[in-house]
Design a protein around this motif. Structure first.
Motif, mmCIF file in Angstrom:
data_model
loop_
_atom_site.group_PDB
_atom_site.id
_atom_site.type_symbol
_atom_site.label_atom_id
_atom_site.label_comp_id
_atom_site.label_asym_id
_atom_site.label_seq_id
_atom_site.Cartn_x
_atom_site.Cartn_y
_atom_site.Cartn_z
ATOM 1 N N GLU A 177 0.819 -1.214 0.000
ATOM 2 C CA GLU A 177 0.000 0.000 0.000
ATOM 3 C C GLU A 177 0.850 1.259 0.000
ATOM 4 O O GLU A 177 1.967 1.269 0.485
ATOM 5 C CB GLU A 177 -0.918 0.012 1.235
ATOM 6 N N LYS A 178 0.271 2.318 -0.558
ATOM 7 C CA LYS A 178 0.912 3.635 -0.535
ATOM 8 C C LYS A 178 -0.030 4.580 0.199
ATOM 9 O O LYS A 178 -1.236 4.330 0.269
ATOM 10 C CB LYS A 178 1.097 4.146 -1.976
ATOM 11 N N PRO A 179 0.467 5.692 0.726
ATOM 12 C CA PRO A 179 -0.430 6.627 1.406
ATOM 13 C C PRO A 179 -1.526 7.112 0.454
ATOM 14 O O PRO A 179 -1.309 7.162 -0.754
ATOM 15 C CB PRO A 179 0.493 7.790 1.789
ATOM 16 N N PRO A 180 -2.707 7.457 0.999
ATOM 17 C CA PRO A 180 -3.788 7.899 0.126
ATOM 18 C C PRO A 180 -3.432 9.194 -0.600
ATOM 19 O O PRO A 180 -2.771 10.063 -0.037
ATOM 20 C CB PRO A 180 -4.961 8.131 1.091
ATOM 21 N N MET A 181 -3.873 9.298 -1.841
ATOM 22 C CA MET A 181 -3.570 10.493 -2.638
ATOM 23 C C MET A 181 -4.865 11.230 -2.922
ATOM 24 O O MET A 181 -5.836 10.638 -3.389
ATOM 25 C CB MET A 181 -2.936 10.088 -3.970
#
Ligand SMILES: C[S@@+](CC[C@H](N)C(=O)[O-])C[C@H]1O[C@@H](n2cnc3c(N)ncnc32)[C@H](O)[C@@H]1O
Length: 219
Positions: A32-36
């Motif tokens: 996962e990546k931080p929300p954009m």
């Protein structure tokens, strides 16, 4: 001797289950990546979420993985009427707002502590979602009577012994196809029994942190 073998086997099995669960969590976190934020409105809400956490203006808040899950679930069922029991300072409410500002929905959120309710109102104002979020201060067991059906989504995150009553009050108001979500379900065994033994419901558990119960009210 037999007992010792049984105990050792049970411990080995437990270790395998725990380690495979850990691997699952690590793998998910790695992917996962931080929300954009896509729109300015979304970026503004995400900014307040980030700021509230960094500044410590949160109290017993959901982990971000659960907040993101709340948003995905609310947005995917196109929730218009959402109810939260246990606002605290509005952290999970901000995650839900990310979905509701897109669906054109509203959140009614209940909090017994006046100081936390006041902080939550400030957060909703800063995030620009105060027009779609109503904080109702006082005991949710009494105040839930004000909620009108149909409700698309309920998120239960107040005192654990209260969960069975919250479910009892809200279940008739949730529309068929709606969702009842409950946080820290490992601390609410009576609630877990209620949602897993009712044929009108389908429940799965998302086990990040202390666990989120995801219950579908069947159509
Ligand atoms: C775990 S915290 C909620 C965290 C919040 N959902 C978040 O993620 O930011 C639980 C909150 O429920 C509130 N609460 C406890 N009993 C309540 C009741 N009977 N009515 C309304 N709120 C209650 C507590 O004051 C506390 O702020």
């Amino acid at each position: 001797m037999k007992l010792a073998v049984l105990v050792v086997t049970a411990l080995l099995l437990l270790a395998v289950v725990v380690s495979s669960q850990r691997r699952g969590t690590e793998r998910a976190q790695g992917m996962e990546k931080p929300p954009m934020g896509r729109t300015d409105a979304e970026k503004r809400i995400l900014g307040v979420i980030d700021d509230a956490r960094r500044a410590g203006r949160v109290h017993l808040e959901v982990p971000d993985a659960d907040g993101r899950m709340l948003r995905v679930l609310a947005e995917s069922i196109n929730a218009k009427e959402a109810v939260e029991i246990g606002t605290s300072t509005g952290y999970s409410g901000l995650w839900l707002s990310l979905a509701l500002q897109t669906t054109g929905g509203k959140l009614t959120t209940f909090e017994i502590d006046a100081g936390r309710a006041a902080q939550a109102r400030k957060h909703f104002q800063q995030a620009g979602v105060d027009g779609i979020v109503t904080v109702i201060e006082g005991d949710a067991h009494k105040n839930l009577q004000q909620v009108k059906a149909p409700v698309d989504l309920v998120f239960i995150d107040a005192e654990k012994e209260g969960y069975p009553d919250y479910l009892k009050q809200m279940l008739p108001k949730v529309r068929p196809g709606g969702l009842i979500l409950a946080h820290n379900i490992d601390m609410a065994p009576e609630y877990v029994t209620a949602v897993t033994t009712n044929p009108e419901l389908e429940t799965v558990f998302y086990m990040e942190g202390r666990g989120l119960g995801i219950t579908l009210k069947k159509r």
